[in-house]
Design an enzyme around this catalytic site. Structure first.
Site, PDB file in Angstrom:
ATOM      1  N   ARG A  26      80.269   0.865  54.129  1.00 26.49           N
ATOM      2  CA  ARG A  26      81.161   2.028  54.251  1.00 26.49           C
ATOM      3  C   ARG A  26      80.820   2.739  55.554  1.00 26.49           C
ATOM      4  NH1 ARG A  26      81.470   7.150  54.049  1.00 26.49           N
ATOM      5  NH2 ARG A  26      79.211   7.321  53.743  1.00 26.49           N
TER       6      ARG A  26
ATOM      7  N   GLU B   1      71.840   4.445  55.305  1.00 27.18           N
ATOM      8  CA  GLU B   1      72.990   4.836  56.112  1.00 27.18           C
ATOM      9  C   GLU B   1      74.225   4.029  55.729  1.00 27.18           C
ATOM     10  OE1 GLU B   1      75.153   6.866  59.066  1.00 27.18           O
ATOM     11  OE2 GLU B   1      73.134   7.250  58.314  1.00 27.18           O
TER      12      GLU B   1
ATOM     13  N   ASP C 182      73.946  10.259  54.625  1.00 29.19           N
ATOM     14  CA  ASP C 182      75.339  10.551  54.257  1.00 29.19           C
ATOM     15  C   ASP C 182      75.407  11.609  53.160  1.00 29.19           C
ATOM     16  OD1 ASP C 182      76.461   8.404  55.927  1.00 29.19           O
ATOM     17  OD2 ASP C 182      75.434   7.107  54.503  1.00 29.19           O
TER      18      ASP C 182
ATOM     19  N   ASN D 234      84.897  11.594  59.839  1.00 28.11           N
ATOM     20  CA  ASN D 234      84.696  10.855  61.082  1.00 28.11           C
ATOM     21  C   ASN D 234      85.383   9.494  60.983  1.00 28.11           C
ATOM     22  OD1 ASN D 234      82.994  12.529  62.745  1.00 28.11           O
ATOM     23  ND2 ASN D 234      81.354  12.183  61.270  1.00 28.11           N
TER      24      ASN D 234
END
Length: 542
Positions: free
Chosen positions: A144, A233, A257, A399
């Site tokens: 992801r 991450e 995250d 983002n």
């Protein structure tokens, strides 16, 4: 070569010690460089070469090659031009670097461990040449990446980019960093069919295989690298929460995250709330997006209220979440387990799916965007927010910039200049109402370098919620007088080394209070001495 040892007093140990003074970087023997070569001029040359590139991805590639060729020049360039270079080695350019990783690949960097390596992960980890020096690792499975989805092994640049910011932002030695890409397959059909794709050509492993692999991986990591801090991450939402909960009590690990994003948004909310004419208890926060980042941020923002005297339940009552199926409430079918702590118990009507209707119902003072839906915060949404509260707090945090819920210009103009704004990706300053306005950027870079540095220096056995909270409050408190006068939500990125040192010291104190610090000698230091200790431990390019 002359070695210079300088005596100094160690307040932590109560004795005088000797330290090795940093040696100037020696130039090659005469004849191996042009006669007029100057390191200072070479830095200017590197900057001009960078600026000659016509696209950000070309600049990213140039910087990557420069780091391999001359690590000191690369980091000198970063530190002298942080606001220009950060977007090139991190968001938003890192998204394109990941998408194009297999086609742009030039040389390997980091470790690659695949599902086929199960049973021999320890052997592969021992192949890392800097085994004794490793202190911080960023680990991704590429499932992801930002808002771009499953990129498989193409997610490696996110780990590399993050570690470059640990070095630039907090002075962690380049030789102490370890990027790792875990290849457990990919469900991205385009990559599976791409002849240049560098990862395994198979679908992602089953849940049972995933769990067995991750258990072996983390166990071997702690054995091979006993001093290493692991940052997870861009794992998929379910795995992000599961592995954080499963491993954080046993290993030195955190998830940027979930925890890093939460901390930087908490800091931004604290700063914005200081500018809004409301008491903390009067704020109502609405999240548009309830993935791992959204729920992680919501959990962190409970601290905004509890630090101001409210109970955890009172804090939870002031937070609403919206996902792809609308408002999350207890009576709704098929609410994911990780979302249930924020499911509303005070709503029992029909499903509410329109964001504007939800805003009318909730009457939020703060709107957080983590949906990765471009344009989700329409002009009508922003105007409604501005009509309900004098200084609407609007944070489109998705983002890269192409997935941001709104732009700074849109928020500024639709709110008539009343908005308190921060985004996940950078936006330019705007001229509006006869003055220049600077947008805030809720960049995790403000948090994770200092959090990592503090955790490493105090040899924390785990990264506690209190340490993450300390990092957030440390960031909010690091705004200068001038920055506060300009109503900035975050300090200027050019001050990142100063900010990271300040945060690291706060993190160390929180670790001490939680009794998870291994370097107990640091408890003797005054706050001033501790900050000085942190600053002296920060590596600088020569």
């Amino acid at each position: 070569m002359t070695i210079v040892l300088t005596p100094y007093w160690s307040a932590a140990d109560g004795v005088q010690k000797l330290k090795l003074e940093a040696q100037p970087k020696s130039l090659p023997p005469q004849g191996l460089l042009p006669p007029a070569f100057s390191p200072a001029v070479h830095l200017q040359r590197a900057l001009l070469q960078l600026r000659s590139k016509t696209s950000n991805i070309e600049k990213n590639i140039f910087l990557s090659q420069l780091k391999h060729a001359d690590v000191d020049t690369f980091y000198r360039l970063c530190l002298a031009n942080m606001s220009e270079i950060t977007p090139l080695i991190y968001t938003p350019t890192i998204g394109d670097a990941c998408l194009q990783y297999s086609s742009n690949f030039r040389r390997p960097e980091g470790l690659f461990i695949s599902i086929n390596d199960k049973g021999k992960i320890g052997t592969i980890l021992r192949n890392w040449p800097g085994q004794d020096e490793a202190r911080i690792s960023v680990v991704t499975d590429g499932s992801r990446i930002l808002g771009l989805g499953d990129l498989g092994v193409n997610g490696m640049p996110i780990a590399i980019g993050k570690l470059s910011l640990y070095v630039a932002g907090a002075g962690i030695r380049p030789s102490s960093t370890l990027p790792i890409a875990l290849d457990l397959g990919t469900n991205n059909q385009a990559f599976l069919e791409d002849p240049l794709y560098l990862g395994l050509r198979q679908k992602r492993a089953s849940q049972a295989e995933y769990d067995e692999f991750m258990e072996e991986f983390m166990t071997e990591m702690s054995t091979v690298f006993p001093k290493l801090l692991v940052q997870f991450e861009d794992f998929s939402t379910d795995h992000a929460f599961d592995y954080l909960a499963r491993f954080r009590g046993r290993f030195r690990t955190f998830n940027d995250d979930i925890q890093g994003t939460g901390a930087v948004v908490l800091a931004g909310l604290v700063s914005a709330a200081r500018l809004a004419p409301l008491q903390a208890r009067d704020h109502r926060i609405l999240f548009h997006g309830a993935g791992s980042a959204g729920v992680g941020v919501a959990a962190q923002l409970l601290s905004f209220f509890t630090l101001n005297g409210l109970s955890e339940q009172e804090a939870r009552d002031r937070i609403w979440l919206v996902d792809s199926r609308g408002l999350i409430y207890s009576g709704r079918e098929n609410v994911a387990e990780y979302k249930k702590p924020f499911a509303r118990k005070d709503y029992s009507g029909p499903p509410m799916t329109d964001l504007l209707d939800i805003i009318r119902y909730v009457k939020p003072t703060a709107l957080m965007g983590l949906s990765t839906i471009k344009g989700a915060f329409t002009e009508a949404v922003i105007r409604r927010m501005a009509s309900q509260t004098p200084r609407p707090i609007i944070f489109p945090l998705s983002n890269p910039v192409t997935l941001s819920e709104c732009t700074f210009s849109e928020a500024l103009r639709a709110s008539g200049g009343s908005v308190l704004f921060a985004s996940g990706s950078p936006f330019p300053s705007e001229n509006f109402g006869g003055r220049m306005w600077e947008p805030g950027q809720g960049n995790n870079m403000y948090i994770f370098p200092g959090l990592g540095l503090g955790s490493i220096l105090c040899r924390a056995s785990s990264v506690t919620d209190s340490m993450v909270e300390a990092a957030a409050i440390g960031l909010a408190d690091s705004l200068s007088v001038d920055e506060r006068a300009l109503e900035l939500i975050y300090p200027r990125i050019e001050r990142i080394r100063e900010i990271s040192a300040h945060i690291a010291a706060r993190v160390i104190r929180a670790a001490q209070a939680a009794n998870v610090d291994g370097a107990t000698e640091l408890r003797k230091l005054t706050d001033e001495q501790l900050l000085e200790f942190v600053q002296k431990k920060m590596w600088s390019p020569r």
